[in-house]
Every structure is written in C-alpha cells, then in structure tokens.
Design a protein around this motif. Structure first.
Motif, PDB file in Angstrom:
ATOM      1  N   ASP A 257      -0.916   8.623  -0.485  1.00  0.00           N
ATOM      2  CA  ASP A 257      -0.895   7.939   0.808  1.00  0.00           C
ATOM      3  C   ASP A 257      -2.181   7.124   0.986  1.00  0.00           C
ATOM      4  O   ASP A 257      -3.090   7.503   1.712  1.00  0.00           O
ATOM      5  CB  ASP A 257      -0.718   8.945   1.940  1.00  0.00           C
ATOM      6  CG  ASP A 257      -0.447   8.259   3.264  1.00  0.00           C
ATOM      7  OD1 ASP A 257      -0.373   7.004   3.294  1.00  0.00           O
ATOM      8  OD2 ASP A 257      -0.301   8.946   4.291  1.00  0.00           O
ATOM      9  N   ALA A 258      -2.232   5.986   0.313  1.00  0.00           N
ATOM     10  CA  ALA A 258      -3.409   5.119   0.412  1.00  0.00           C
ATOM     11  C   ALA A 258      -3.553   4.551   1.814  1.00  0.00           C
ATOM     12  O   ALA A 258      -4.651   4.222   2.262  1.00  0.00           O
ATOM     13  CB  ALA A 258      -3.313   3.983  -0.599  1.00  0.00           C
ATOM     14  N   ALA A 259      -2.429   4.438   2.545  1.00  0.00           N
ATOM     15  CA  ALA A 259      -2.486   3.880   3.887  1.00  0.00           C
ATOM     16  C   ALA A 259      -3.139   4.830   4.884  1.00  0.00           C
ATOM     17  O   ALA A 259      -3.545   4.399   5.965  1.00  0.00           O
ATOM     18  CB  ALA A 259      -1.079   3.532   4.358  1.00  0.00           C
ATOM     19  N   ALA A 260      -3.240   6.125   4.525  1.00  0.00           N
ATOM     20  CA  ALA A 260      -3.822   7.100   5.456  1.00  0.00           C
ATOM     21  C   ALA A 260      -5.267   6.731   5.777  1.00  0.00           C
ATOM     22  O   ALA A 260      -5.694   6.854   6.932  1.00  0.00           O
ATOM     23  CB  ALA A 260      -3.741   8.489   4.864  1.00  0.00           C
ATOM     24  N   GLU A 261      -6.011   6.277   4.755  1.00  0.00           N
ATOM     25  CA  GLU A 261      -7.394   5.891   5.006  1.00  0.00           C
ATOM     26  C   GLU A 261      -7.468   4.718   5.955  1.00  0.00           C
ATOM     27  O   GLU A 261      -8.325   4.679   6.859  1.00  0.00           O
ATOM     28  CB  GLU A 261      -8.073   5.526   3.680  1.00  0.00           C
ATOM     29  CG  GLU A 261      -8.335   6.724   2.780  1.00  0.00           C
ATOM     30  CD  GLU A 261      -9.150   6.310   1.557  1.00  0.00           C
ATOM     31  OE1 GLU A 261     -10.065   5.478   1.736  1.00  0.00           O
ATOM     32  OE2 GLU A 261      -8.846   6.797   0.466  1.00  0.00           O
ATOM     33  N   LEU A 262      -6.568   3.782   5.774  1.00  0.00           N
ATOM     34  CA  LEU A 262      -6.564   2.619   6.652  1.00  0.00           C
ATOM     35  C   LEU A 262      -6.239   3.006   8.073  1.00  0.00           C
ATOM     36  O   LEU A 262      -6.836   2.496   9.033  1.00  0.00           O
ATOM     37  CB  LEU A 262      -5.547   1.582   6.146  1.00  0.00           C
ATOM     38  CG  LEU A 262      -5.765   1.049   4.731  1.00  0.00           C
ATOM     39  CD1 LEU A 262      -4.626   0.129   4.327  1.00  0.00           C
ATOM     40  CD2 LEU A 262      -7.086   0.281   4.664  1.00  0.00           C
ATOM     41  N   ALA A 263      -5.284   3.932   8.220  1.00  0.00           N
ATOM     42  CA  ALA A 263      -4.908   4.391   9.558  1.00  0.00           C
ATOM     43  C   ALA A 263      -6.087   5.084  10.226  1.00  0.00           C
ATOM     44  O   ALA A 263      -6.311   4.945  11.433  1.00  0.00           O
ATOM     45  CB  ALA A 263      -3.701   5.322   9.473  1.00  0.00           C
ATOM     46  N   GLY A 264      -6.832   5.837   9.414  1.00  0.00           N
ATOM     47  CA  GLY A 264      -8.014   6.528   9.967  1.00  0.00           C
ATOM     48  C   GLY A 264      -9.096   5.563  10.419  1.00  0.00           C
ATOM     49  O   GLY A 264      -9.830   5.825  11.362  1.00  0.00           O
ATOM     50  N   GLN A 265      -9.200   4.442   9.732  1.00  0.00           N
ATOM     51  CA  GLN A 265     -10.204   3.445  10.097  1.00  0.00           C
ATOM     52  C   GLN A 265      -9.842   2.733  11.386  1.00  0.00           C
ATOM     53  O   GLN A 265     -10.674   2.192  12.060  1.00  0.00           O
ATOM     54  CB  GLN A 265     -10.364   2.436   8.954  1.00  0.00           C
ATOM     55  CG  GLN A 265     -10.934   3.028   7.680  1.00  0.00           C
ATOM     56  CD  GLN A 265     -10.913   2.039   6.536  1.00  0.00           C
ATOM     57  OE1 GLN A 265     -10.586   0.865   6.728  1.00  0.00           O
ATOM     58  NE2 GLN A 265     -11.239   2.501   5.336  1.00  0.00           N
TER      59      GLN A 265
END
Length: 265
Positions: A257-265
C-alpha cells in the motif's frame, strides 16, 4: 497571429468535441464504415498531442493509432505502400496515422533515405493509391500541422529541459532545424502532387496547440455525415443471494500500500 485560446474555454470545448467523437465512433461501428485520418507536419508541430485528445475517450478496439517504426530490411524490399495497407481499417474501425506513407515525401526525401527514382514513383503512385482507397469507401482525411521555425525551436528547447518528454526528441528531429528550407521545398512539392479532389490536404495552423486541436477536431467532425446512434439503455442487475461458497485465503503476494504514506501526509 490569433490570440491564444484560454485554458477554460479550450477545455470546455474540447470535452464537448470529444463527446461528439464518441458519437462518431458509434456511428462508424454500427454502420460498418471505415475512417482513416492522417496526421503529418513539422517535428514538434503538435500532431501527437492532437491524436492523444482525439483518441482519449474512444474505444481502442474501434479507434486505433498506427505509428509505424522504421521499415525492416524485408519491408524495404516490398512495394512501398504494402506495409501500410495491413494497418488500414476493417468495417467499423477508425485508424489514426501518426505519420504515414508520406514519410517518403518528407523525411526520406530530405535525409536521402530513398532514391530519386523511388521518390518520383511515390509522387506518381500516391494519388492513385488514395483514389483507390476512397473509391472503395474509405473516408480519408489528411491534416498538415504547420508551425513556424521560431515556435518549433522553442518547443525543442522545452523538450530538452523536460525529463518526461525528452524521449520525443532525436538527432534527426533536431536536424530539421538546419534543414528547414529543404523540408519546406519537400512539403510544397508533395502538396502539388497529392492535394487531389478525392483526398485533399487540410492545413492546421499550430502556433497555438489548443486552438489547433479544437480546429482540427471540429473540421473532422464536420466533414463526416455521422448521426447519433441510440443505444439500448443498460441496467445494473441485482446481485443474487449467496449460495454458501467460501473463498480461499487471499494471496500473500499482494501489492504493498504505497498510497498509505501519501494519505498520511
């Protein structure tokens, strides 16, 4: 020079025209028509970006792009038009040629990739070939994208500085700057021989890419007597109740889930 088209006006009209292209596609498919659209012009004149907008919402099974690489040794031994014929549309199809058999009248002529005899034969045979296509029922449209030498050079520099678009440039593309007049003479001679009533050339002024795209698509739509095809309205069915089937465990080799980091940002 005409005022540059604003992005807001451009995007609104482009979306409307793309909707009409979808209607054209459905008409071509249901009526079994065959459409060929040729995109030619100077390097960096905006052919590729226009093709992208034309095909953006079309079904790739109906509308496809033909962008042929350099001919193989075997293809060079064939009749010149032979390798293009296999890319012509069948009933219900649209083919967009990102450059075409006119390579012989342009880059091959200027860069010396064909002999004088081959070039002269092309100028003689091309109108005959295109008349045969039109006579057989193919709707053939030919567009030449025109751009000034200053604007071409500006676009070349922009591509050189853009890592996402550097692939669009080659040494041969850049050589078109030093051979500007040679390409001009080749284009003018090509038009004299191939601008025929059955398949005329249409010039697209492309100093402003937005304006060029709108003008080209508008003309294409106006030149074909298509009609809106009424499709049967589909309905999403109700999902039936389960029968007790139990699925096996999910694969462990799932995509992280590479998008999880983006969501956290």
């Amino acid at each position: 020079m005409a005022k540059k088209l604003s992005r807001k006006v451009y995007e609104k009209e482009l979306f409307r025209l793309q909707g009409e292209l979808v209607k054209l596609q459905e008409w071509v498919r249901t009526e079994g028509r065959r459409v060929v659209v040729i995109f030619e012009g100077r390097d960096a004149a905006g052919k590729g970006s226009t093709i992208k907008r034309v095909s953006e919402y079309l079904n790739p099974r109906v509308a496809r792009i033909a962008a042929l690489p350099a001919p193989t040794e075997r293809e060079r031994s064939q009749w010149y038009f032979q390798r293009y014929i296999q890319h012509l549309p069948a009933a219900g199809q649209i083919v967009l040629f990102d450059r075409s058999w006119y390579n012989r009248a342009g880059v091959e002529r200027v860069m010396g990739f064909c002999t004088q005899e081959e070039y002269t034969r092309f100028l003689h045979q091309c109108p005959i070939f295109e008349r045969l296509l039109v006579e057989d029922g193919i709707l053939l449209r030919k567009y030449w994208f025109s751009v000034s030498d200053d604007e071409q050079e500006r676009r070349f520099h922009a591509r050189l500085d853009d890592p996402m678009r550097q692939w669009k440039l080659s040494e041969m593309d850049l050589e078109s700057i030093t051979r500007w007049e040679e390409y001009s003479r080749a284009k003018d001679e090509m038009l004299i021989h191939t601008h025929i009533p059955e398949a005329p050339w249409y010039d697209v002024e492309s100093e402003d890419k937005r304006r060029a795209r709108i003008n080209m698509i508008s003309h294409l739509l106006s030149s074909i007597p298509y009609q809106e095809v009424h499709r049967t309205r589909l309905k999403v069915p109700t999902r039936p109740p389960g029968t007790g089937y139990r699925r096996p465990p999910r694969l462990e080799t799932h995509v992280p889930d590479a998008a999880a980091e983006l969501a956290g940002q």
